[in-house]
Design an enzyme around this catalytic site. Structure first.
Site, PDB file in Angstrom:
ATOM      1  N   LYS A 282      35.341  32.727 -21.726  1.00 32.20           N
ATOM      2  CA  LYS A 282      36.072  33.676 -20.877  1.00 32.20           C
ATOM      3  C   LYS A 282      36.686  34.786 -21.737  1.00 32.20           C
ATOM      4  O   LYS A 282      37.884  34.800 -22.012  1.00 32.20           O
ATOM      5  CB  LYS A 282      37.140  32.934 -20.072  1.00 32.20           C
ATOM      6  CG  LYS A 282      37.644  33.713 -18.872  1.00 32.20           C
ATOM      7  CD  LYS A 282      38.420  32.803 -17.945  1.00 32.20           C
ATOM      8  CE  LYS A 282      39.187  33.536 -16.874  1.00 32.20           C
ATOM      9  NZ  LYS A 282      38.376  34.347 -15.978  1.00 32.20           N
TER      10      LYS A 282
ATOM     11  N   TYR B 182      40.900  34.989 -22.140  1.00 29.22           N
ATOM     12  CA  TYR B 182      41.997  35.043 -21.181  1.00 29.22           C
ATOM     13  C   TYR B 182      41.869  33.945 -20.138  1.00 29.22           C
ATOM     14  O   TYR B 182      40.830  33.257 -20.058  1.00 29.22           O
ATOM     15  CB  TYR B 182      42.055  36.425 -20.508  1.00 29.22           C
ATOM     16  CG  TYR B 182      40.985  36.682 -19.459  1.00 29.22           C
ATOM     17  CD1 TYR B 182      39.654  36.860 -19.806  1.00 29.22           C
ATOM     18  CD2 TYR B 182      41.316  36.739 -18.100  1.00 29.22           C
ATOM     19  CE1 TYR B 182      38.686  37.100 -18.829  1.00 29.22           C
ATOM     20  CE2 TYR B 182      40.357  36.980 -17.126  1.00 29.22           C
ATOM     21  CZ  TYR B 182      39.039  37.155 -17.496  1.00 29.22           C
ATOM     22  OH  TYR B 182      38.092  37.386 -16.538  1.00 29.22           O
TER      23      TYR B 182
HETATM   24  N1  PMP Z   1      32.947  33.834 -12.805  1.00 28.76           N
HETATM   25  C1  PMP Z   1      33.476  34.909 -13.403  1.00 28.76           C
HETATM   26  C2  PMP Z   1      32.568  35.889 -14.075  1.00 28.76           C
HETATM   27  C3  PMP Z   1      34.870  35.120 -13.380  1.00 28.76           C
HETATM   28  O1  PMP Z   1      35.406  36.201 -13.989  1.00 28.76           O
HETATM   29  C4  PMP Z   1      35.692  34.189 -12.692  1.00 28.76           C
HETATM   30  C5  PMP Z   1      37.178  34.394 -12.582  1.00 28.76           C
HETATM   31  N2  PMP Z   1      37.794  34.641 -13.775  1.00 28.76           N
HETATM   32  C6  PMP Z   1      35.091  33.080 -12.080  1.00 28.76           C
HETATM   33  C7  PMP Z   1      33.713  32.937 -12.156  1.00 28.76           C
HETATM   34  C8  PMP Z   1      35.903  32.065 -11.354  1.00 28.76           C
HETATM   35  O2  PMP Z   1      36.602  31.225 -12.248  1.00 28.76           O
HETATM   36  P1  PMP Z   1      37.961  30.531 -11.836  1.00 28.76           P
HETATM   37  O3  PMP Z   1      37.665  29.702 -10.616  1.00 28.76           O
HETATM   38  O4  PMP Z   1      38.300  29.684 -13.003  1.00 28.76           O
HETATM   39  O5  PMP Z   1      38.947  31.607 -11.568  1.00 28.76           O
END
Ligand code: PMP
Length: 286
Positions: free
Chosen positions: A150, A33
């Site tokens: 992710k 996602y």
């Molecule tokens: N680490 C984890 C475990 C996350 O779930 C997220 C957000 N989805 C992030 C870091 C931050 O990523 P981003 O800046 O791309 O939202």
């Protein structure tokens, strides 16, 4: 008016949207996602999220459901149809629905499932939490070893948020082999001697899109950055702490396991980074 969501080529009222019970996202968490924020009706860091989506798909040998230009068009269409000014676009791709439940991946001919929906968050960039900061607790990092992908298997991060809630905190920082990996849904930072420290990229953490932008902007603003792991003790003794994510941007952390960070109020480095990030992101939004 009900929310319009996107499912495999169709724009539908949310009540009418359907996914098979055999979908591998549902049965095996076999899906990835992205969450992209929207400010002033425009997408923040879309290219970064699209590139990370492609990487997640590649790492799992999963087919890309549509070309990236079409993905951008779908994001924009949903933002328009749902009148989103400030908010989020959630996107999920799964390996699709095979004929039956089977651990082995189905043939490549099985179409991936593509679902997108919006969440309206008026005033997303003016969150009151950013003014007072958040409290975190530390918990063991009990996730699997490919946190750089992710995936939608978010049960442990959900448990972490519940542990934080039970402890009267807002979120949890996960600790492995004595050092902080990241927050349940964000990347973690401390500031020491004016220097910004955050864990380097590896399979141990998600490669945050906000992290990449914030570190680039910090370096451009002549702030010192060191990518290295840190402990909870170091974080409690730091001048400042903060987290970054697409939905919270730069968010100060003012308490860790009950101990105040610095003077217990948001610090100037986090505040400056938040300001620069929001300003630059709004300028570059598409
Ligand atoms: N680490 C984890 C475990 C996350 O779930 C997220 C957000 N989805 C992030 C870091 C931050 O990523 P981003 O800046 O791309 O939202």
């Amino acid at each position: 008016m009900s929310r319009i969501v996107y499912v495999n080529g169709d724009y539908l009222p949310e009540e009418e949207a359907r996914v098979s019970v055999f979908d591998r996202g549902f049965l095996f968490a076999d899906g990835v996602y992205e969450v992209t924020s929207v400010l002033g009706g425009k997408l923040i860091d879309f290219d970064g999220h699209a590139a990370r989506l492609q990487r997640s798909l590649d790492e799992l040998d999963m087919r890309r459901p549509v070309e990236m230009e079409e993905l951008l068009a779908i994001h924009r269409e949903l933002v328009a149809r749902n009148d989103i000014v400030d908010g989020l676009v959630y996107l999920q791709v799964t390996r699709g629905a095979a004929a039956d439940r089977d651990f082995a991946y189905p043939d490549q001919e099985v179409a991936p499932t593509l679902v997108l929906f919006t969440q309206s968050k008026p005033g997303l960039a003016d969150s009151p939490a950013a003014k007072v900061g958040i409290k975190v607790i530390s918990i063991a990092d009990e996730r699997w070893g490919r946190r750089d992908i992710k995936t939608v298997q978010l049960l442990y991060p959900s448990m972490g948020k519940m542990m934080a809630k039970a402890a009267g905190a807002d979120d949890a920082w996960m600790v492995e082999d004595g050092s902080v990996t990241e927050g349940t849904s964000n990347n973690a930072y401390i500031v020491k001697g004016g220097k910004i420290m955050t864990r380097g990229l590896s399979n141990d953490i998600l490669h945050g899109i906000t992290r990449a932008a914030v570190l680039r902007l910090a370096r451009e603003a002549q702030m010192e950055v060191e990518e290295r792991p840190f402990t909870i003790d170091e974080a409690q003794a730091a001048e400042e702490a903060f987290v970054t994510s697409a939905s919270t941007f730069v968010m100060p952390v003012v308490e860790i396991d009950g101990a105040p960070v610095g003077n217990g109020a948001p610090g100037p480095v986090a505040a400056r980074l938040r300001e620069i990030y929001l300003e630059e992101s709004r300028k570059a939004a598409i």
